[in-house]
Motif scaffolding. Structure first.
Motif, PDB file in Angstrom:
ATOM      1  N   TYR A   1       0.860  -1.097   0.094  1.00 52.64           N
ATOM      2  CA  TYR A   1      -0.007  -0.229   0.089  1.00 52.64           C
ATOM      3  C   TYR A   1       0.828   1.204  -0.144  1.00 52.64           C
ATOM      4  O   TYR A   1       0.321   2.405  -0.266  1.00 52.64           O
TER       5      TYR A   1
ATOM      6  N   THR B   1      -6.811   2.223  -2.479  1.00 50.68           N
ATOM      7  CA  THR B   1      -7.167   0.839  -2.205  1.00 50.68           C
ATOM      8  C   THR B   1      -8.616   0.622  -2.979  1.00 50.68           C
ATOM      9  O   THR B   1      -9.765   0.605  -2.593  1.00 50.68           O
TER      10      THR B   1
ATOM     11  N   ARG C   1      -5.873  -3.971  -5.558  1.00 52.65           N
ATOM     12  CA  ARG C   1      -5.940  -5.104  -4.415  1.00 52.65           C
ATOM     13  C   ARG C   1      -5.140  -6.137  -4.850  1.00 52.65           C
ATOM     14  O   ARG C   1      -4.988  -6.745  -6.059  1.00 52.65           O
TER      15      ARG C   1
END
Length: 252
Positions: free
Chosen positions: A60, A66, A71
């Motif tokens: 991240y 996100t 992902r």
């Protein structure tokens, strides 16, 4: 082994220099390489318990949005475990590089003059600092720019999904490669200080080195788009030329 060019009197030889059979040299070299590999494996094993948190943080940091696109995706049962091992191997690389310099020093020590020994010993902590700097350079500059390019390149034309294993293969390879690439100034300095080459010799063959850097980058960097190898090759050229410029500026 024998001493290299030095300010000392070359006719007398290095103080601890003595003739050894080739088989003994090879045996010692293999033993010292084995020490480096064992230390790298131990450091990697120690890093495995923290690797899951490191994976999450790195993912991240490098892919901050996100969304479903960024992902991580798993495509095999062992993918996550293997990725943890790969991430832990970064600790092994950080340990292996300076230890490799130190073990090579011990291997060459009998043929070195006292001044050359001081140069070599001083290079051990420098190697560690350069390795960490190379990894930081890849992490904070090269990889974010690379992933931004990937997202921009595929936007509107394809549905991209980042596989955990493949993505970390690129991350780890680039970070490890940059840790090694950042050793270039150290290797140049050592080679010149020990009389193995000169700044002028390197300068006169710079185009050959540039070509080698480019070839090695494309061969070892896992990015078919060619962007990552170009990043790495440019870094190698800048380090090479920057070191030569520094040596010219200092007159050494």
């Amino acid at each position: 082994s024998s001493g290299y060019g030095s300010d000392e009197t070359v006719h007398e030889g290095a103080p601890d220099d003595e003739e050894m059979p080739l088989a003994d040299h090879i045996e010692e070299m293999v033993r010292r390489l084995g020490i480096v590999l064992l230390a790298a494996a131990a450091a990697s094993a120690i890093g495995i318990p923290a690797s899951e948190q490191i994976i999450t943080t790195m993912w991240y940091d490098l892919l901050p949005a996100t969304t479903e696109v960024t992902r991580p995706h798993l495509y095999s049962p062992l993918e996550f475990i293997l990725t943890k091992i790969k991430v832990a191997s970064l600790a092994g690389i950080l340990v292996a590089l300076p230890l490799f310099v130190y073990e090579s020093y011990l291997f060459m020590r009998p043929g070195l003059y006292p001044k050359e020994r001081r140069y070599y010993l001083a290079s051990v902590p420098v190697s560690l600092v350069l390795a960490a700097a190379g990894m930081a350079f890849a992490y904070f500059l090269v990889l974010p720019a690379l992933f931004e390019y990937f997202l921009y390149y595929t936007e509107g034309s394809a549905n991209i999904a980042f596989a955990l294993s493949d993505t970390f293969n690129l991350i780890i390879t680039l970070m490890a490669f940059q840790a090694i690439v950042f050793q270039i100034p150290l290797f140049i300095m050592l080679a010149i200080m020990m009389g193995l080459t000169t700044r002028e010799w390197l300068q006169n063959r710079r185009l050959i080195f540039w070509g080698v850097f480019l070839g090695v980058s494309f061969f070892l960097t896992p990015d078919p788009t060619g962007v990552a190898p170009i990043f790495v090759a440019v870094t190698m050229v800048v380090l090479f030329e920057g070191t030569l410029l520094l040596l010219r500026w200092t007159g050494n």
